[in-house]
Design an enzyme around this catalytic site. Structure first.
Site, short mmCIF file in Angstrom:
data_model
loop_
_atom_site.label_atom_id
_atom_site.label_comp_id
_atom_site.label_asym_id
_atom_site.label_seq_id
_atom_site.Cartn_x
_atom_site.Cartn_y
_atom_site.Cartn_z
N HIS A 297 -42.02 -72.43 15.07
CA HIS A 297 -42.73 -73.07 16.18
C HIS A 297 -43.59 -72.09 16.99
O HIS A 297 -44.36 -72.51 17.85
CB HIS A 297 -41.75 -73.81 17.10
CG HIS A 297 -40.92 -72.94 17.98
ND1 HIS A 297 -39.65 -72.56 17.66
CD2 HIS A 297 -41.18 -72.39 19.20
CE1 HIS A 297 -39.14 -71.81 18.62
NE2 HIS A 297 -40.06 -71.69 19.58
N ASP B 131 -36.81 -73.62 11.22
CA ASP B 131 -37.61 -72.93 12.23
C ASP B 131 -37.68 -71.43 11.96
O ASP B 131 -37.11 -70.61 12.69
CB ASP B 131 -37.01 -73.21 13.62
CG ASP B 131 -37.98 -72.88 14.75
OD1 ASP B 131 -39.15 -72.58 14.46
OD2 ASP B 131 -37.55 -72.91 15.92
N GLN C 162 -37.19 -69.17 27.72
CA GLN C 162 -38.61 -69.21 27.39
C GLN C 162 -39.17 -67.81 27.17
O GLN C 162 -38.96 -66.91 27.97
CB GLN C 162 -39.39 -69.95 28.48
CG GLN C 162 -39.31 -69.32 29.83
CD GLN C 162 -39.57 -70.30 30.93
OE1 GLN C 162 -38.80 -71.19 31.18
NE2 GLN C 162 -40.69 -70.11 31.62
N GLY C 163 -39.83 -67.62 26.07
CA GLY C 163 -40.39 -66.31 25.73
C GLY C 163 -39.55 -65.54 24.73
O GLY C 163 -39.99 -64.51 24.23
N ASP C 164 -38.34 -66.00 24.42
CA ASP C 164 -37.49 -65.32 23.45
C ASP C 164 -37.57 -65.95 22.07
O ASP C 164 -36.97 -65.43 21.12
CB ASP C 164 -36.03 -65.34 23.90
CG ASP C 164 -35.73 -64.27 24.92
OD1 ASP C 164 -36.48 -63.30 25.01
OD2 ASP C 164 -34.74 -64.40 25.64
N SER C 165 -38.26 -67.08 21.93
CA SER C 165 -38.39 -67.74 20.63
C SER C 165 -38.75 -66.75 19.54
O SER C 165 -39.60 -65.87 19.73
CB SER C 165 -39.49 -68.80 20.71
OG SER C 165 -39.00 -69.99 21.25
#
Length: 255
Positions: free
Chosen positions: A71, A116, A201-204
């Site tokens: 993603h 993913d 958020q931001g660690d994906s």
């Protein structure tokens, strides 16, 4: 994708929930809360960690290939628009290694649920240690390490320094009670029932890893999604790397 409900843990929609210096200045009233369950990583502690310019994390699968989340990318093909930053915990460090992408391979069949993972080919090798991936479920237990430059709180700003924390394995049955949409054979969960420590958020795309029987780091998961960040009763959901190990190796060989 629902922001602050079920969301992918990327910059645009949804890191280790720990406090550090933000990349953007904040007022005293808007500053993140004190450190929640983790600490700043030491320089060289996790040399395989990579920060991607679209606001995601990743790990060096090979010296010229980054393993991240599907993603985080828009599809497969030639792509020179991504910059990988490696070799530092401080993103502002003059020692940072920056290398541009040449190609991207998004997991075949990815449609927003499960599968993913993605690979990013770099224009030149980065001379740093790589992170091996698990190819069986033998390591799907115990306590994992997570690290990233993502937000220190739900909805917060990205961080300047790499942060780390530990999260315990959560069985599919327990995780499925929190998430009806869990794809049990493709995803693995980790976190504390009381919340407080999580990716955000931001660690994906960043790795979830642990020591193997020889004491070496091995990647068990890829930061994927969750309900908010560090909420009680809602663990983090990660791509189960062992499920896709064969496909990742084949894809990397052909990239």
């Amino acid at each position: 994708m629902k922001f602050l409900s079920t969301f992918k843990r990327c910059l645009a929609a949804g890191a280790v929930v720990l406090a550090a210096v933000s990349l953007q200045p904040t007022s005293a009233s808007a500053a993140p809360p004190p450190v929640v369950g983790g600490t700043r990583a030491a320089q060289g502690e996790f040399p395989f960690m990579v920060r991607l310019s679209m606001g995601c994390g990743g790990a060096l699968y090979a010296k010229d290939i980054v393993l991240t989340a599907a993603h985080c990318v828009s599809g497969s093909g030639n792509n020179t628009g991504i910059t990988a930053t490696a070799g530092v915990v401080d993103l502002r460090s003059s020692s940072a290694i920056k290398v541009r992408s040449t190609k991207v391979l998004q997991a075949p069949g990815y449609n927003g649920t499960g599968k993913d993972w993605a690979l990013i080919k770099l224009e030149r090798p980065i001379d740093l240690p790589t992170l091996k991936i698990a190819d069986t479920t033998a390591h799907n237990n115990g306590t994992f390490t997570v690290a990233g430059w993502g937000a220190a709180r739900e909805g917060g700003a990205q961080q300047r320094y790499l942060l780390k924390a530990q999260v315990p394995f959560v069985a599919d049955a327990a995780c499925g009670q929190a998430y009806d949409e869990l794809v049990a054979n493709e995803e693995i969960c980790a976190g504390y029932n009381e919340g407080g420590v999580d990716t955000c958020q931001g660690d994906s795309g960043g790795p979830m890893f642990r020591r193997d029987t020889a004491g070496a780091w091995i990647q068990v998961g890829i930061v994927s999604w969750g309900y908010g960040c560090a909420r009680a009763g809602f663990p983090g959901v990660y791509t189960e790397v062992s499920t896709f190990a064969s496909a990742i190796r084949t894809a990397a060989a052909n990239l």
